[in-house]
Motif scaffolding. Structure first.
Motif, PDB file in Angstrom:
ATOM      1  N   GLY A  10      15.621  12.690  62.445  1.00 50.08           N
ATOM      2  CA  GLY A  10      15.541  12.897  61.005  1.00 50.08           C
ATOM      3  C   GLY A  10      14.119  12.910  60.495  1.00 50.08           C
ATOM      4  N   ASN A  11      13.307  11.983  60.982  1.00 52.62           N
ATOM      5  CA  ASN A  11      11.911  11.926  60.547  1.00 52.62           C
ATOM      6  C   ASN A  11      11.141  13.172  60.988  1.00 52.62           C
ATOM      7  OD1 ASN A  11      12.358   9.431  59.390  1.00 52.62           O
ATOM      8  ND2 ASN A  11      11.535   8.277  61.123  1.00 52.62           N
ATOM      9  N   GLY A  12      11.410  13.616  62.206  1.00 52.60           N
ATOM     10  CA  GLY A  12      10.724  14.799  62.712  1.00 52.60           C
ATOM     11  C   GLY A  12      11.076  16.052  61.934  1.00 52.60           C
ATOM     12  N   LEU A  13      12.368  16.246  61.673  1.00 47.36           N
ATOM     13  CA  LEU A  13      12.791  17.430  60.923  1.00 47.36           C
ATOM     14  C   LEU A  13      12.289  17.381  59.487  1.00 47.36           C
ATOM     15  CD1 LEU A  13      16.450  18.019  62.199  1.00 47.36           C
ATOM     16  CD2 LEU A  13      14.307  19.040  62.990  1.00 47.36           C
ATOM     17  N   ALA A  14      12.221  16.178  58.917  1.00 45.97           N
ATOM     18  CA  ALA A  14      11.700  16.048  57.557  1.00 45.97           C
ATOM     19  C   ALA A  14      10.225  16.429  57.498  1.00 45.97           C
ATOM     20  CB  ALA A  14      11.900  14.617  57.052  1.00 45.97           C
ATOM     21  N   THR A  15       9.466  16.046  58.511  1.00 45.22           N
ATOM     22  CA  THR A  15       8.050  16.402  58.568  1.00 45.22           C
ATOM     23  C   THR A  15       7.873  17.912  58.635  1.00 45.22           C
ATOM     24  OG1 THR A  15       7.473  14.322  59.664  1.00 45.22           O
ATOM     25  CG2 THR A  15       5.918  16.160  59.882  1.00 45.22           C
ATOM     26  N   VAL A  16       8.677  18.565  59.485  1.00 45.74           N
ATOM     27  CA  VAL A  16       8.584  20.017  59.614  1.00 45.74           C
ATOM     28  C   VAL A  16       8.978  20.699  58.310  1.00 45.74           C
ATOM     29  CG1 VAL A  16       9.487  22.047  60.815  1.00 45.74           C
ATOM     30  CG2 VAL A  16       8.977  19.961  62.094  1.00 45.74           C
ATOM     31  N   THR A  17      10.038  20.221  57.683  1.00 47.44           N
ATOM     32  CA  THR A  17      10.480  20.787  56.407  1.00 47.44           C
ATOM     33  C   THR A  17       9.396  20.666  55.353  1.00 47.44           C
ATOM     34  OG1 THR A  17      12.788  20.280  56.906  1.00 47.44           O
ATOM     35  CG2 THR A  17      12.226  20.668  54.595  1.00 47.44           C
ATOM     36  N   GLY A  18       8.695  19.540  55.354  1.00 43.61           N
ATOM     37  CA  GLY A  18       7.598  19.363  54.407  1.00 43.61           C
ATOM     38  C   GLY A  18       6.462  20.341  54.630  1.00 43.61           C
ATOM     39  N   LEU A  19       6.310  20.820  55.850  1.00 43.27           N
ATOM     40  CA  LEU A  19       5.238  21.759  56.166  1.00 43.27           C
ATOM     41  C   LEU A  19       5.606  23.208  55.888  1.00 43.27           C
ATOM     42  CD1 LEU A  19       3.992  20.304  59.587  1.00 43.27           C
ATOM     43  CD2 LEU A  19       2.749  20.266  57.419  1.00 43.27           C
ATOM     44  N   GLU A  63      11.219  28.909  56.281  1.00 49.14           N
ATOM     45  CA  GLU A  63      11.097  29.472  54.938  1.00 49.14           C
ATOM     46  C   GLU A  63       9.672  29.895  54.604  1.00 49.14           C
ATOM     47  OE1 GLU A  63      11.906  27.805  50.362  1.00 49.14           O
ATOM     48  OE2 GLU A  63      12.277  26.537  52.116  1.00 49.14           O
ATOM     49  N   ALA A  64       8.691  29.104  55.003  1.00 52.96           N
ATOM     50  CA  ALA A  64       7.310  29.372  54.600  1.00 52.96           C
ATOM     51  C   ALA A  64       6.361  29.523  55.783  1.00 52.96           C
ATOM     52  CB  ALA A  64       6.808  28.259  53.676  1.00 52.96           C
ATOM     53  N   GLY A  65       6.891  29.795  56.950  1.00 56.11           N
ATOM     54  CA  GLY A  65       6.010  29.967  58.100  1.00 56.11           C
ATOM     55  C   GLY A  65       6.764  29.915  59.409  1.00 56.11           C
ATOM     56  N   ASP A  66       6.049  30.240  60.481  1.00 58.40           N
ATOM     57  CA  ASP A  66       6.641  30.220  61.819  1.00 58.40           C
ATOM     58  C   ASP A  66       6.256  28.941  62.548  1.00 58.40           C
ATOM     59  OD1 ASP A  66       7.755  32.736  61.466  1.00 58.40           O
ATOM     60  OD2 ASP A  66       5.973  33.763  62.220  1.00 58.40           O
ATOM     61  N   MET A  67       7.139  28.495  63.431  1.00 64.31           N
ATOM     62  CA  MET A  67       6.888  27.365  64.306  1.00 64.31           C
ATOM     63  C   MET A  67       7.413  27.734  65.687  1.00 64.31           C
ATOM     64  SD  MET A  67       5.471  25.064  62.271  1.00 64.31           S
ATOM     65  CE  MET A  67       5.703  23.366  62.829  1.00 64.31           C
ATOM     66  N   LYS A  68       7.304  26.832  66.620  1.00 67.44           N
ATOM     67  CA  LYS A  68       7.939  27.044  67.922  1.00 67.44           C
ATOM     68  C   LYS A  68       8.493  25.721  68.427  1.00 67.44           C
ATOM     69  CE  LYS A  68       3.684  26.631  70.698  1.00 67.44           C
ATOM     70  NZ  LYS A  68       2.753  27.363  71.583  1.00 67.44           N
ATOM     71  N   ALA A  69       9.641  25.807  69.085  1.00 68.49           N
ATOM     72  CA  ALA A  69      10.203  24.642  69.754  1.00 68.49           C
ATOM     73  C   ALA A  69       9.714  24.645  71.190  1.00 68.49           C
ATOM     74  CB  ALA A  69      11.727  24.682  69.710  1.00 68.49           C
ATOM     75  N   ARG A  70       9.412  23.478  71.711  1.00 64.09           N
ATOM     76  CA  ARG A  70       9.026  23.346  73.117  1.00 64.09           C
ATOM     77  C   ARG A  70       9.956  22.349  73.791  1.00 64.09           C
ATOM     78  NH1 ARG A  70       2.900  22.663  74.283  1.00 64.09           N
ATOM     79  NH2 ARG A  70       3.086  24.922  73.942  1.00 64.09           N
ATOM     80  N   VAL A  71      10.605  22.821  74.853  1.00 65.54           N
ATOM     81  CA  VAL A  71      11.505  21.978  75.624  1.00 65.54           C
ATOM     82  C   VAL A  71      10.964  21.896  77.043  1.00 65.54           C
ATOM     83  CG1 VAL A  71      13.866  21.620  76.430  1.00 65.54           C
ATOM     84  CG2 VAL A  71      13.466  22.754  74.234  1.00 65.54           C
ATOM     85  N   PRO A  88       2.674  27.581  66.003  1.00 67.50           N
ATOM     86  CA  PRO A  88       2.622  28.646  67.020  1.00 67.50           C
ATOM     87  C   PRO A  88       1.346  28.646  67.843  1.00 67.50           C
ATOM     88  CG  PRO A  88       3.390  29.517  64.921  1.00 67.50           C
ATOM     89  CD  PRO A  88       2.924  28.124  64.650  1.00 67.50           C
ATOM     90  N   GLU A  89       0.221  28.198  67.260  1.00 68.93           N
ATOM     91  CA  GLU A  89      -1.031  28.249  67.981  1.00 68.93           C
ATOM     92  C   GLU A  89      -1.230  27.046  68.913  1.00 68.93           C
ATOM     93  OE1 GLU A  89      -1.806  26.544  63.846  1.00 68.93           O
ATOM     94  OE2 GLU A  89      -0.715  28.233  64.730  1.00 68.93           O
ATOM     95  N   THR A  90      -0.325  26.082  68.918  1.00 70.68           N
ATOM     96  CA  THR A  90      -0.451  24.936  69.812  1.00 70.68           C
ATOM     97  C   THR A  90      -0.401  25.407  71.265  1.00 70.68           C
ATOM     98  OG1 THR A  90       0.673  23.517  68.209  1.00 70.68           O
ATOM     99  CG2 THR A  90       0.521  22.716  70.466  1.00 70.68           C
ATOM    100  N   PHE A 107      15.948  31.742  64.650  1.00 71.15           N
ATOM    101  CA  PHE A 107      14.992  31.947  65.732  1.00 71.15           C
ATOM    102  C   PHE A 107      14.089  33.133  65.404  1.00 71.15           C
ATOM    103  CE2 PHE A 107      18.397  29.621  67.880  1.00 71.15           C
ATOM    104  CZ  PHE A 107      17.653  28.616  68.481  1.00 71.15           C
ATOM    105  N   GLY A 108      12.833  33.021  65.822  1.00 66.53           N
ATOM    106  CA  GLY A 108      11.859  34.054  65.513  1.00 66.53           C
ATOM    107  C   GLY A 108      11.915  35.219  66.477  1.00 66.53           C
ATOM    108  N   GLU A 109      11.033  36.172  66.259  1.00 64.13           N
ATOM    109  CA  GLU A 109      10.958  37.340  67.124  1.00 64.13           C
ATOM    110  C   GLU A 109      10.283  36.977  68.443  1.00 64.13           C
ATOM    111  OE1 GLU A 109       9.020  40.483  65.104  1.00 64.13           O
ATOM    112  OE2 GLU A 109      10.489  40.589  63.475  1.00 64.13           O
ATOM    113  N   GLY A 110      10.619  37.713  69.463  1.00 61.38           N
ATOM    114  CA  GLY A 110      10.020  37.478  70.772  1.00 61.38           C
ATOM    115  C   GLY A 110      10.916  36.649  71.663  1.00 61.38           C
TER     116      GLY A 110
END
Length: 209
Positions: free
Chosen positions: A143-152, A182-190, A206-208, A159-162
């Motif tokens: 919950g804390n992690g998703l809230a942080t991402v939502t705030g950003l 909603e306001a930008g792209d991110m990426k999940a890393r597993v 994305p640039e990480t 899912f994004g393109e590619g």
């Protein structure tokens, strides 16, 4: 292709030959080509082009160019360039590290884990976790992690393109999955461990590297 040529000159000549054969197989607009044969020939060209690129990068490194220069040329970070083309030495053994990805379904499994976590199906997601992640990845942490991402970047939209980017790093198979918010792209890393259990799960910019 056990006896495939390894010099850049020989590989380049073979690539030109295969590309020419592919162009001829396309045929004329009047006569439709054998499309399955085109796919096979295009795949052969793609594989050989990858060999040529790897050898060019190797020679570029031998000539003293940095991973930063190579990454800039390829449009990726220096770490991404190294992960794709580098030949790291395992400090434990002194031998070249095996970069072969053996998890044929790594991308599909990573997508399912990310989907389950984002949609709150944690009982299903936890079936893939190793012991350390199972203990650490509590509902509160999620919950804390998703809230942080939502705030950003706002709400998750899909899912994004590619395609997912799959590679082996040390003893782990790592998958990066583009995400659209909603306001930008991110990426999940597993990250999967040697037992093919989830050893890490992150949402990153994305640039990480």
């Amino acid at each position: 292709m056990a006896d495939a040529p390894r010099t850049l000159s020989d590989l380049g000549a073979l690539l030109a030959e295969q590309a020419s054969t592919l162009a001829q197989a396309v045929g004329s607009p009047v006569t439709p080509p054998d499309y399955l044969n085109l796919v096979r020939r295009a795949q052969d060209v793609d594989r050989l082009a990858e060999q040529v690129l790897k050898l060019c990068v190797q020679q570029c490194r031998d000539a003293g160019h940095t991973w930063q220069e190579i990454g800039d040329l390829l449009g990726v970070t220096r770490q991404a360039a190294f992960q794709r083309f580098g030949k790291p030495i395992d400090p434990r053994t002194g031998e070249p590290m095996d970069k072969t990805v053996r998890m044929a379904d790594a991308a599909e499994r990573a997508i399912k884990v990310v989907t389950d976590v984002l949609e709150g199906r944690m009982d299903e997601a936890r079936q893939s976790f190793n012991a350390q992640v199972l203990e650490a990845f509590t509902d509160e942490v999620r919950g804390n992690g998703l809230a942080t991402v939502t705030g950003l970047v706002g709400a998750f939209e899909g899912f994004g393109e590619g395609e997912p980017f799959v590679r082996r790093i040390g003893d782990h198979t790592v998958v990066d999955i583009p995400l659209r918010y909603e306001a930008g792209d991110m990426k999940a890393r597993v990250a999967f461990d040697a037992d093919e259990k989830v050893a890490g799960l992150f949402i990153l910019t994305p640039e990480t590297p």
